[in-house]
Scaffold this motif. Sequence first.
Motif, PDB file in Angstrom:
ATOM      1  N   SER A  42       5.199  14.452 -13.263  1.00  0.00           N
ATOM      2  CA  SER A  42       4.469  14.986 -14.415  1.00  0.00           C
ATOM      3  C   SER A  42       4.627  16.496 -14.502  1.00  0.00           C
ATOM      4  CB  SER A  42       2.979  14.630 -14.310  1.00  0.00           C
ATOM      5  OG  SER A  42       2.782  13.240 -14.346  1.00  0.00           O
ATOM      6  N   MET A  43       4.630  17.167 -13.345  1.00  0.00           N
ATOM      7  CA  MET A  43       4.689  18.623 -13.326  1.00  0.00           C
ATOM      8  C   MET A  43       6.098  19.177 -13.461  1.00  0.00           C
ATOM      9  SD  MET A  43       1.913  19.603 -10.368  1.00  0.00           S
ATOM     10  CE  MET A  43       2.295  21.352 -10.551  1.00  0.00           C
ATOM     11  N   PHE A  44       7.114  18.391 -13.194  1.00  0.00           N
ATOM     12  CA  PHE A  44       8.485  18.908 -13.184  1.00  0.00           C
ATOM     13  C   PHE A  44       8.809  19.629 -14.491  1.00  0.00           C
ATOM     14  CE2 PHE A  44      13.020  18.609 -14.010  1.00  0.00           C
ATOM     15  CZ  PHE A  44      13.541  19.079 -12.822  1.00  0.00           C
ATOM     16  N   PRO A  45       9.428  20.832 -14.432  1.00  0.00           N
ATOM     17  CA  PRO A  45       9.971  21.509 -13.246  1.00  0.00           C
ATOM     18  C   PRO A  45       9.001  22.463 -12.554  1.00  0.00           C
ATOM     19  CG  PRO A  45      10.631  22.709 -15.185  1.00  0.00           C
ATOM     20  CD  PRO A  45       9.802  21.541 -15.675  1.00  0.00           C
ATOM     21  N   ALA A  85       0.835  -1.202   0.000  1.00  0.00           N
ATOM     22  CA  ALA A  85       0.000   0.000   0.000  1.00  0.00           C
ATOM     23  C   ALA A  85       0.869   1.252   0.000  1.00  0.00           C
ATOM     24  CB  ALA A  85      -0.925  -0.003   1.214  1.00  0.00           C
ATOM     25  N   GLY A  86       1.957   1.225   0.791  1.00  0.00           N
ATOM     26  CA  GLY A  86       2.864   2.368   0.829  1.00  0.00           C
ATOM     27  C   GLY A  86       3.512   2.627  -0.519  1.00  0.00           C
ATOM     28  N   LEU A  87       3.897   1.557  -1.230  1.00  0.00           N
ATOM     29  CA  LEU A  87       4.468   1.726  -2.567  1.00  0.00           C
ATOM     30  C   LEU A  87       3.436   2.320  -3.522  1.00  0.00           C
ATOM     31  CD1 LEU A  87       6.539  -1.567  -2.996  1.00  0.00           C
ATOM     32  CD2 LEU A  87       7.430   0.757  -2.737  1.00  0.00           C
ATOM     33  N   GLY A  88       2.173   1.918  -3.357  1.00  0.00           N
ATOM     34  CA  GLY A  88       1.119   2.491  -4.189  1.00  0.00           C
ATOM     35  C   GLY A  88       0.965   3.980  -3.955  1.00  0.00           C
ATOM     36  N   VAL A  89       0.961   4.378  -2.682  1.00  0.00           N
ATOM     37  CA  VAL A  89       0.879   5.802  -2.348  1.00  0.00           C
ATOM     38  C   VAL A  89       2.094   6.544  -2.900  1.00  0.00           C
ATOM     39  CG1 VAL A  89       0.870   7.470  -0.449  1.00  0.00           C
ATOM     40  CG2 VAL A  89      -0.547   5.411  -0.310  1.00  0.00           C
ATOM     41  N   PHE A  90       3.271   5.962  -2.698  1.00  0.00           N
ATOM     42  CA  PHE A  90       4.504   6.564  -3.236  1.00  0.00           C
ATOM     43  C   PHE A  90       4.382   6.802  -4.738  1.00  0.00           C
ATOM     44  CE2 PHE A  90       8.534   6.212  -5.391  1.00  0.00           C
ATOM     45  CZ  PHE A  90       9.417   6.966  -4.623  1.00  0.00           C
ATOM     46  N   GLY A  91       3.922   5.796  -5.460  1.00  0.00           N
ATOM     47  CA  GLY A  91       3.823   5.909  -6.909  1.00  0.00           C
ATOM     48  C   GLY A  91       2.834   6.959  -7.358  1.00  0.00           C
ATOM     49  N   ILE A  92       1.685   7.028  -6.691  1.00  0.00           N
ATOM     50  CA  ILE A  92       0.650   7.992  -7.091  1.00  0.00           C
ATOM     51  C   ILE A  92       1.115   9.420  -6.840  1.00  0.00           C
ATOM     52  CG2 ILE A  92      -1.665   8.835  -6.529  1.00  0.00           C
ATOM     53  CD1 ILE A  92      -2.452   5.885  -6.039  1.00  0.00           C
ATOM     54  N   VAL A  93       1.684   9.680  -5.655  1.00  0.00           N
ATOM     55  CA  VAL A  93       2.151  11.035  -5.350  1.00  0.00           C
ATOM     56  C   VAL A  93       3.329  11.409  -6.246  1.00  0.00           C
ATOM     57  CG1 VAL A  93       3.074  12.555  -3.553  1.00  0.00           C
ATOM     58  CG2 VAL A  93       1.334  10.852  -2.977  1.00  0.00           C
ATOM     59  N   ALA A  94       4.259  10.462  -6.441  1.00  0.00           N
ATOM     60  CA  ALA A  94       5.416  10.743  -7.294  1.00  0.00           C
ATOM     61  C   ALA A  94       5.001  11.008  -8.730  1.00  0.00           C
ATOM     62  CB  ALA A  94       6.402   9.568  -7.237  1.00  0.00           C
TER      63      ALA A  94
END
Length: 382
Positions: free
Chosen positions: A313-316, A299-308
Amino acid sequence: MDFIPIDYETLRLIWWALLGVLLIGFAIMGGMDLGMGALLPFVARTDDERRVMLNLQGPTWEGNQVWLVLGGGAIFAAFPPLYAVSFSGFYLAMIVILFALILRPVGFKYRGKVTDPRWRSAWDCALFIGGFVPALILGVAVGNALLGAPFDLDNTLRPSYLGNFFGLLTPFALLCGLVSLSMLVVMGASVLAARTEGALAERAAQYGQWAALAAMGLFALAGLWIAFGIEGYVITSAVVTDQASNPLAKTVAREVGGWMANYGHYPWMMVAPALGFLGMAGAAAGIKTYPGAMTIISAGLGVFGIVATAGLSMFPFLLPSSHNPVASLTVWDATSSHLTLFIMLIATLIFMPIILAYTSWVYKVMSGPVTNTSLGKNPNAY
């Protein structure tokens, strides 16, 4: 500044990455508590079950909020223009979040002071609001960052915000809020299923499975909307990465699908959305059959992936301006000075390992199942 061993561009990238780490840390650690709060009226049917849930969060929830405080502090010190625009423009939204978060410690402390069911029911509602509202509104904030905020900068770089609270509640932003809510519910349900027993754990696993499936579907829908339905932002002038911050010294265009450009330039970034889907899929598959550490990690990896995914996508870009795209804030033009970023990095390298070590020790000490029996042996239980 020749005496600084790290160049300005690299320091800006480091602080962008550190801000992402802090926000992801809060989404995972604080998300456990917010998710459990949002689940409280649905999975806990008796007063004993509600007490189990509260005491599961009790020893660690305050420490989990440190990630949010550190994130706000990092924005204030490393990205002052972002702090000035977001903390003033989104003022009412932040007041709503803070009000909801304030209900949590008060609810923990006061719920057990009176045995009247009506008293405890009222505080249960407060604890639900304290979990549900921040989980939703924080996702709405990310959605508005992707859409662009209605602000402008004058020729002295003084910001002015031209929107209002209800203008933030657009369909796409609310969809992002639902993505946030569902993924944090998965975090809370994974911990509940792993560390409680009986009917409470079974209901938590069921709701967690539904939430994980919802998170995958909503995440996919948001991705399609970003790719084909909303305009992203693209810098069209030369990108200067090592000069003094001046957001107005660039030109910016808006293009449908603009937020997808980074994945073409840097294919490795596809790891983030893949982790989002795989992590949530793993949680959905394992939460009922194998509740435990692996499900929580998934679940933590899923959260990590979604937030990342949102950050990459927005960078920079940090906060685009829908009113005047040129005023959009980016990693390259919205940071503190070279020296400030370096001094802050040294402080971070000293204190971050201490925070991580202390947090790990607390979770080790407080590990193990929380049950009615364990509460009866603890005179300090909520």
